[in-house]
Design a protein around this motif. Sequence first.
Motif, short mmCIF file in Angstrom:
data_model
loop_
_atom_site.label_atom_id
_atom_site.label_comp_id
_atom_site.label_asym_id
_atom_site.label_seq_id
_atom_site.Cartn_x
_atom_site.Cartn_y
_atom_site.Cartn_z
N GLY A 2 0.80 -1.22 0.00
CA GLY A 2 0.00 0.00 0.00
C GLY A 2 0.82 1.27 0.00
N ILE A 3 2.16 1.12 0.12
CA ILE A 3 3.07 2.28 0.08
C ILE A 3 4.28 1.82 -0.73
CG2 ILE A 3 4.29 4.03 1.43
CD1 ILE A 3 2.64 3.19 3.86
N LYS A 4 4.22 2.01 -2.03
CA LYS A 4 5.13 1.31 -2.95
C LYS A 4 6.60 1.73 -2.82
CE LYS A 4 1.45 -0.70 -4.52
NZ LYS A 4 0.95 -0.74 -5.88
N LYS A 36 8.52 6.40 -7.98
CA LYS A 36 9.26 6.09 -6.75
C LYS A 36 10.78 5.97 -6.88
CE LYS A 36 5.40 6.48 -4.84
NZ LYS A 36 4.60 5.46 -4.18
N PRO A 37 11.34 5.48 -8.00
CA PRO A 37 12.80 5.34 -8.04
C PRO A 37 13.57 6.61 -7.70
CG PRO A 37 11.83 4.10 -9.83
CD PRO A 37 10.71 4.86 -9.20
N PHE A 38 13.13 7.74 -8.26
CA PHE A 38 13.82 9.00 -7.96
C PHE A 38 13.73 9.35 -6.49
CE2 PHE A 38 13.41 13.53 -7.09
CZ PHE A 38 14.66 13.97 -7.44
N TRP A 39 12.52 9.25 -5.92
CA TRP A 39 12.33 9.64 -4.53
C TRP A 39 13.09 8.72 -3.59
CZ3 TRP A 39 10.35 14.03 -2.74
CH2 TRP A 39 9.60 14.82 -3.61
N VAL A 40 13.13 7.44 -3.88
CA VAL A 40 13.89 6.52 -3.03
C VAL A 40 15.37 6.87 -3.05
CG1 VAL A 40 14.63 4.11 -2.76
CG2 VAL A 40 12.22 4.64 -3.19
N MET A 41 15.92 7.09 -4.23
CA MET A 41 17.33 7.45 -4.34
C MET A 41 17.61 8.75 -3.59
SD MET A 41 19.59 8.41 -7.73
CE MET A 41 18.65 9.94 -7.98
#
Length: 610
Positions: free
Chosen positions: A444-446, A486-491
């Motif tokens: 629910g929160i990828k 999400k990839p950008f925000w995770v990085m």
Amino acid sequence: MANGMMNKFLHVNLASKTVEEKPEYTEYMKEYLGGSGVGTKIIYELTKGKDIKSMDALSPENLLVMASGAGTGVVGFPSPSRYHVMCTKSPLTGSIGSANSGGAWGYHLKKAGYDGMVFEGKAAGPVYLAVLDGKVEILDGTDLVGKDVFGKTDALMEKYKDVGFKVSVACVSNAAENGSEMASIMNDYHRAAGRTGVGAVMASKNLLAVVTGGKQTIELADKDTFKVASKEALGKLKENGLTGQGLPAYGTALLVNVINGVGSLPQKNWQLGSSEKSDQISGETLAKDHLIKKNPCWGCSIACGRATKVDDGPFAIAETEGPEYESIWAFGNDCGIYDLKPIIMANHLCDKYGLDTISMGSTVACAMELAEKGFLPAADYAGIDLKFGSGQGLVDAIKAAGEGKTEFGKLLAKGSRRLAKHYGHPELSMEVKGLDMPAYDPRGIKGIGLNYATSNRGGCHVTGYTIAPEIAGLPEQIDRLDYKVKPFWVMAFQNLTAMINSSGSCLFTSFALGGPDYANLLNPIMGKSYTGDDMFAIGDKIYSMQRVLMERLGREKDTLPERLLKTPMPEGVSKGEICELDKMLPEYYKLRGWTPDGKVSEEKMKELGI
């Protein structure tokens, strides 16, 4: 040199009982800010060309680093209490060991005149290190053997009560001495460098405690400019809804209702994502029924720490600290328990025994599911009510793990991966790379799922806390279910966090502060001219260096438990969702400049100078 640091970093050989200052470590401090950065750099350099993959994590060859940050102990630096622990290899995961703690120990380390220390080797017998006002001694610790955290801390606080200044104790417990792979390093009684089993490494060296304190002065490069930056940053923290209102009022447990509300609060070993009963163990209920007072870390304006009590019943306790959100979840929702009284006692026992609350609660939840499905013979856990919802069973299981007197207790102390594997069902261990995941279901929160999979220490939320943008809308709101962004925000969050964990500040400050704010604070402390982009670049360098260390250790695949990848959330507002990790990883690797299989590319290493 006035740069917020003490410019002294120790190398302690416990086997030879020698202590020396290492100027090169001080230079690493200046380049990497301290904390996790300097720990990573030291281990990276000292393990070059060595076969650390086959090294036993509890062998004398394992390195242990305890380090403050450039901002640790600086009055006016936001939440300046933190210190970081790194070890070459975690006994729990086989990857790098990493843990962070607040309280007051890091501050007192700098008041003693030092920025940090590296331990190598193993003492011939039990010892502790006294780092007091410019003097360092390795002293006999025989009288500390077998004592729990409270006993060791009491004994050392009594011994040094008349030295003329306040001291702080960081120590391991009897559980660490017994070899628990989830053992923490505890400081100031209740604060924990909690994850990856760093306490087990410390105990394996026969090092039982480190006492710090002194009257040394922390000098800044530009006091006047720092005062301006500090006033602005602290103002932002006060005005922010989370750091100025929510966390001070309800502590981190304010998240119980929030995460339950989006259907991503794992229940009963991650079989479900929400419960109508969760409010019974929320931060609001904790404040109403059990709160005594706020108990902040040294110098912190957020003051999320809780002093609590249980007035009556079998779990009565006059005063203790916590529990935090993750602990409430691990002992509560994950074990199907909706009563704060046994949860508070469980948290207290983990502090006493020096056990990581996330791993301990997750291991009990795993055991409960194993028992529920008939995979765990009743004879093995005789005397423990190992059913979901049993508060007494939870407390008894933790006592068994902490005391290590039974075979089942010893097995619990090794964590859920080993427990589930022992009983033939590894799929019931909710871990990544051996580290139990915390209280956010990525179905629910990828973004947090991508972070779990790529975290440098395993199933960790604070490596890159994307809950901030995905749930709290900080610094901006992003769709929690849209895996594409999400990839950008995770990085970005992983890089920012690596920098924060090096600076000596608390991760919670990032709810209100960004890269430019940290640069404005660190520049007058250190005499630098950082930009906001430089803060992320330092984090990128640290994070990638840790990834290279993981390769040296034999990195496991970046993945999640099958339950999260293939079993849709069965109910609640996130019903039907899975975590689309395979659709996020390629873009994440590309953004980082890593290879398609997740290694740091040669080009990236050259770019970063590592």
